[in-house]
Enzyme design. Structure first.
Site, PDB file in Angstrom:
ATOM      1  N   GLU A 284       0.818  -1.212   0.000  1.00 59.24           N
ATOM      2  CA  GLU A 284       0.000   0.000   0.000  1.00 59.24           C
ATOM      3  C   GLU A 284       0.853   1.263   0.000  1.00 59.24           C
ATOM      4  OE1 GLU A 284      -3.198   0.115  -0.436  1.00 59.24           O
ATOM      5  OE2 GLU A 284      -3.370  -2.067  -0.452  1.00 59.24           O
ATOM      6  N   HIS A 287       2.184   2.342  -3.336  1.00 60.09           N
ATOM      7  CA  HIS A 287       1.331   3.202  -4.163  1.00 60.09           C
ATOM      8  C   HIS A 287       1.656   4.673  -3.908  1.00 60.09           C
ATOM      9  CE1 HIS A 287      -1.130   0.116  -5.931  1.00 60.09           C
ATOM     10  NE2 HIS A 287      -1.536  -0.353  -4.764  1.00 60.09           N
TER      11      HIS A 287
END
Length: 423
Positions: A284, A287
């Site tokens: 995550e 990103h």
């Protein structure tokens, strides 16, 4: 599908304890059947509404209601808000059977649903009210800007929607999401220290880590981050954490237990160990580090500007309104609906496909970033566990997957991680 399951068992034999292929096949079949029926019924309903003059009828009804309240035809924005309220109410009512079936038939059958019927309806009503509290004021201001903006109203309208979207992203997790789910700070301990260390190692400006009590409504797991500039926060679903999820605990039998949710220990979810949670967060945070969030915002705003520009070009064409039954009036809200929802429909399909392809590329890049952090082995096992916990089917037809799935199928992601895992 049976052959695929046999091949999958061979390929994933080291992690066979994390797979439930029978349940995964059943979940996929249930979702496919429901999707096929919905894809037939929903367009059929929309076609009937158009052919029977449903939009002009609802607009005239809105005029009658606003007229009885003392607002004549000159108060177009008031009539537009009444129309929007009725339209969203109709959409919520017609969508209710699908939502009920998905929650209390499909999700219930496969052990995901944790809601009672009372909790479901209370949640639905709350969502509708919160949506109207945001949608109606924003729409009224947008219509006002379009009316007074002159020849360059599309620029002002775009800037307004940009500001609104940034504000909503900023306040959602702090003020809107807590209306529906309980957010608590992640307790002090090894996991929190490891998260803070990893964030610091990549210069992620982490300020807080929350755990959301998602298990009271569903067994699905997730994790995300939010915030702008130096105020980033991470949110973990309790169903993601093996040692934290209420679904992994035996019922206490206390009288104070929440009666609005149901504990299904027979379908206990495995969740992820701390090392695997860190690997998921590494993905995550990838990103963020790779600029995927900023890129998505830029693409979204470029598309929004283009749509408002084309709207400005097309809004003056009376034949568009006449085609939908509006011969004497050209309401701005109706113009927005016709152009954005119907005229742009082919363009939206192409754009959706392009964004899906881009999303899949971003997912592979985020996985590669987690590998660079030394999390390949843990991410490998975490992906299998999450796929099993969420009953995702690990294989898919490549054409169907390319068109519909924003995330690559499990086997494709595992193959990309395999070499690094073996090193």
């Amino acid at each position: 599908m049976v052959e695929a399951a046999l091949i999958l068992k061979v390929k994933l034999r080291p992690y066979s304890e994390c797979l439930s292929l029978g349940r995964q096949c059943g979940m996929q079949a249930s979702l496919s059947q429901c999707s096929q029926v919905a894809e037939f019924c929903i367009p059929l309903l929309e076609m009937m509404i158009l052919l029977c003059g449903g939009i002009p009828f609802l607009w005239n009804l809105s005029g009658q209601i606003s007229g009885r309240a003392g607002f004549g035809p000159e108060y177009e924005i008031v009539q537009s808000l009444v129309f929007l309220l009725l339209a969203t109410l109709f959409s919520a009512v017609t969508g209710l059977p699908w939502s009920l079936y998905n929650t209390f038939v499909i999700e219930e059958k496969h052990g995901f649903n944790q809601q009672t019927l009372g909790f479901f309806f209370k949640d639905a009503i709350k969502k509708f009210i919160v949506t109207q509290c945001i949608l109606l004021p924003v729409t009224s201001l947008l219509l006002y800007i379009i009316k007074i903006g002159g020849d360059y109203f599309f620029i002002y309208a775009w800037l307004f929607t940009l500001v609104v979207s940034l504000v909503l992203v900023t306040i959602y997790a702090d003020y809107i999401a807590p209306l529906f789910d309980k957010f608590i700070p992640l307790p002090e301990g090894e996991l929190k220290q490891q998260i803070e260390t990893m964030a610091k190692s990549i210069d992620f400006p982490l300020t807080k880590v929350y755990v959301v009590e998602g298990s009271k409504r569903s067994s699905h797991s997730n994790a995300y981050f939010y915030g702008f500039f130096k105020n980033k926060r991470i949110v973990l679903f309790d169903t993601l954490l093996e040692d934290y999820s209420a679904l992994n605990k035996e019922p206490s039998g206390e009288d104070g237990e929440n009666e609005e949710t149901k504990s299904k220990t027979k379908n206990k979810k495995q969740g992820c160990k701390n090392e695997e949670v860190l690997a998921v967060l590494g993905h995550e945070l990838g990103h963020w580090k790779l600029g995927h969030t900023v890129k998505n915002i830029i693409i979204s705003q470029m598309n929004s500007f283009l749509c408002f520009f084309l709207f400005a070009v097309l809004i003056g064409r009376k034949e568009l309104f006449a085609a939908f039954g509006f011969y004497d009036t050209q309401p701005t809200l109706i113009g927005l609906m016709i152009i954005f929802q119907f005229i742009f429909s082919p363009y939206n399909e192409v754009l959706s496909f392009c964004l899906t392809v881009l999303s899949r590329r971003f997912e592979f890049q985020a996985d590669a970033f987690a590998k660079e952090l030394g999390k390949a082995k843990d991410l490998y096992s975490a992906l299998i566990k999450l796929n099993k916990d969420n009953l995702g089917f690990p294989v898919s037809d490549w054409i169907f997957s390319m068109w519909h799935y924003s995330h690559p199928p499990l086997l494709e992601r595992l193959q990309a991680l395999k070499d690094a895992k073996q090193e």
